[in-house]
Scaffold this active site. Structure first.
Site, PDB file in Angstrom:
ATOM      1  N   LYS A 182       0.853  -1.196   0.000  1.00 29.52           N
ATOM      2  CA  LYS A 182       0.000   0.000   0.000  1.00 29.52           C
ATOM      3  C   LYS A 182       0.878   1.231   0.000  1.00 29.52           C
ATOM      4  CE  LYS A 182      -1.530   2.618   2.877  1.00 29.52           C
ATOM      5  NZ  LYS A 182      -2.011   3.460   3.972  1.00 29.52           N
ATOM      6  N   ASP A 209      -3.609   4.395  -1.525  1.00 28.20           N
ATOM      7  CA  ASP A 209      -4.476   4.907  -0.440  1.00 28.20           C
ATOM      8  C   ASP A 209      -4.487   6.433  -0.540  1.00 28.20           C
ATOM      9  OD1 ASP A 209      -5.879   5.235   1.916  1.00 28.20           O
ATOM     10  OD2 ASP A 209      -4.206   4.691   3.217  1.00 28.20           O
ATOM     11  N   THR A 220     -10.081   4.977  11.060  1.00 33.31           N
ATOM     12  CA  THR A 220      -9.918   4.125  12.249  1.00 33.31           C
ATOM     13  C   THR A 220      -9.273   4.865  13.413  1.00 33.31           C
ATOM     14  OG1 THR A 220      -7.934   3.308  11.140  1.00 33.31           O
ATOM     15  CG2 THR A 220      -9.862   1.897  11.099  1.00 33.31           C
ATOM     16  N   ARG A 244       2.758   0.048  10.830  1.00 33.87           N
ATOM     17  CA  ARG A 244       3.811   0.073  11.846  1.00 33.87           C
ATOM     18  C   ARG A 244       4.087  -1.255  12.545  1.00 33.87           C
ATOM     19  NH1 ARG A 244       1.241   5.534  13.961  1.00 33.87           N
ATOM     20  NH2 ARG A 244      -0.514   4.389  13.054  1.00 33.87           N
TER      21      ARG A 244
HETATM   22  O1  C5P Z   1       0.766   1.894  10.935  1.00 33.92           O
HETATM   23  P1  C5P Z   1      -0.671   1.456  10.809  1.00 33.92           P
HETATM   24  O2  C5P Z   1      -0.846  -0.047  10.812  1.00 33.92           O
HETATM   25  O3  C5P Z   1      -1.573   2.166  11.780  1.00 33.92           O
HETATM   26  O4  C5P Z   1      -1.067   1.924   9.336  1.00 33.92           O
HETATM   27  C1  C5P Z   1      -2.382   1.868   8.855  1.00 33.92           C
HETATM   28  C2  C5P Z   1      -2.402   2.389   7.452  1.00 33.92           C
HETATM   29  O5  C5P Z   1      -3.746   2.379   7.005  1.00 33.92           O
HETATM   30  C3  C5P Z   1      -1.884   3.817   7.300  1.00 33.92           C
HETATM   31  O6  C5P Z   1      -1.180   3.860   6.083  1.00 33.92           O
HETATM   32  C4  C5P Z   1      -3.146   4.649   7.220  1.00 33.92           C
HETATM   33  O7  C5P Z   1      -2.991   5.785   6.410  1.00 33.92           O
HETATM   34  C5  C5P Z   1      -4.130   3.668   6.568  1.00 33.92           C
HETATM   35  N1  C5P Z   1      -5.540   3.907   6.834  1.00 33.92           N
HETATM   36  C6  C5P Z   1      -6.079   4.007   8.102  1.00 33.92           C
HETATM   37  N2  C5P Z   1      -7.418   4.258   8.269  1.00 33.92           N
HETATM   38  C7  C5P Z   1      -8.227   4.356   7.220  1.00 33.92           C
HETATM   39  C8  C5P Z   1      -7.706   4.220   5.918  1.00 33.92           C
HETATM   40  C9  C5P Z   1      -6.346   3.978   5.765  1.00 33.92           C
HETATM   41  O8  C5P Z   1      -5.353   3.869   9.074  1.00 33.92           O
HETATM   42  N3  C5P Z   1      -9.536   4.538   7.401  1.00 33.92           N
END
Ligand code: C5P
Length: 258
Positions: free
Chosen positions: A56, A83, A142, A233
């Site tokens: 992604k 994304d 989220t 992460r």
């Molecule tokens: O590091 P982490 O696991 O929190 O990353 C989640 C990824 O999902 C990030 O790239 C974030 O931008 C993306 N994302 C999110 N919530 C959404 C859509 C995308 O956290 N609703």
């Protein structure tokens, strides 16, 4: 059907399980390459590729590296999720959708709260460039709690807003939605088994929440019926991202099917 990448034997069962679902993405793990640096993104992709189904790229990477950076990631051979979370008037989003679909990616997203006309325009424009392109609606981020929704004038609870926006996205012709893993069941019941459910907010047991709030473990999200787990992460900030991806892939492989 997306081509299946080479996999470690230990995670093969997850692939077989998912072949039996309507999801076109056989391995559900997509790693979020949240970095502005092309070399770092490539190193991360190389480390995780035996264990994941896709990559992604989001606002941080695309703002720094642009379309040529996206093309580099696409050239690695895994499905790529852009994304980009487009949210603007229909004509502008349609133009952006047409352009992003040229990059060779497999799916991208737009904010479902942009409305029916915007979603329809995006889907139509993307399909003109690539009829296979999946367009996904973002429901509620989220990172937002019920309290955060109230502050911006949206009625909590988040799950009601997610269901409303998922139904709207489906009625507008989108292929699925992004929601928190806690809302997978709501979306499945509202939109059926063929509607793609993409979930960030994935945290293995013991992992730091950071800015995420409505989270679940990888196995719980798969058991609840997610098609794609977007994981950043917990993999990318690990001392050994390849090993972190392998451990999560094994957890996913052992998860009971929804
Ligand atoms: O590091 P982490 O696991 O929190 O990353 C989640 C990824 O999902 C990030 O790239 C974030 O931008 C993306 N994302 C999110 N919530 C959404 C859509 C995308 O956290 N609703």
């Amino acid at each position: 059907m997306t081509e299946i990448p080479a996999i470690a034997p230990a995670v093969a069962t997850a692939y077989v399980r998912n072949w039996m679902t309507p999801s076109p993405f056989a391995n559900p793990i997509f790693v979020a390459l949240d970095t502005p640096d092309l070399g770092r993104a490539r190193d991360l992709a190389d480390a995780v590729r035996p264990y994941v189904g896709g990559l992604k790229v989001g606002l941080e990477f695309l703002t720094a590296q642009g379309p040529s950076g996206a093309a580099e990631i696409v050239s690695l051979g895994l499905p790529v999720f852009a994304d980009v979370k487009f949210h603007d008037i229909p004509n502008t989003v349609a133009g952006a959708a047409r352009e992003i679909a040229r990059l060779g990616i497999s799916l991208f997203n737009i904010h479902a709260s942009g409305g029916i006309a915007m979603m329809r325009a995006a889907k139509q424009a993307a399909a003109e460039t690539n009829p296979q392109m999946k367009v996904i609606g973002v429901t509620v981020l989220t990172s937002l709690t019920d309290g955060d929704l109230a502050v911006v004038g949206q009625s909590p609870p988040a799950r009601a807003q997610v269901e409303r926006l998922a139904r709207l996205a489906q009625a507008s012709g989108l292929d699925g939605v992004v929601c928190s893993p806690r809302e997978i069941g709501i979306v499945r019941r509202a939109c059926g088994p063929a509607f793609l459910v993409v979930t960030p907010g994935i945290r293995p047991a013991g992992a730091a929440l950071a800015d995420q709030r409505r989270v679940m473990s990888p196995a719980q999200a798969i058991a609840a019926g997610a098609d794609i787990l977007v994981i950043g992460r917990p993999i990318t900030a690990a001392a050994d991202p390849g090993e972190a991806a392998r451990v999560i892939a094994e957890e996913v492989a052992r998860a009971p099917a929804a």
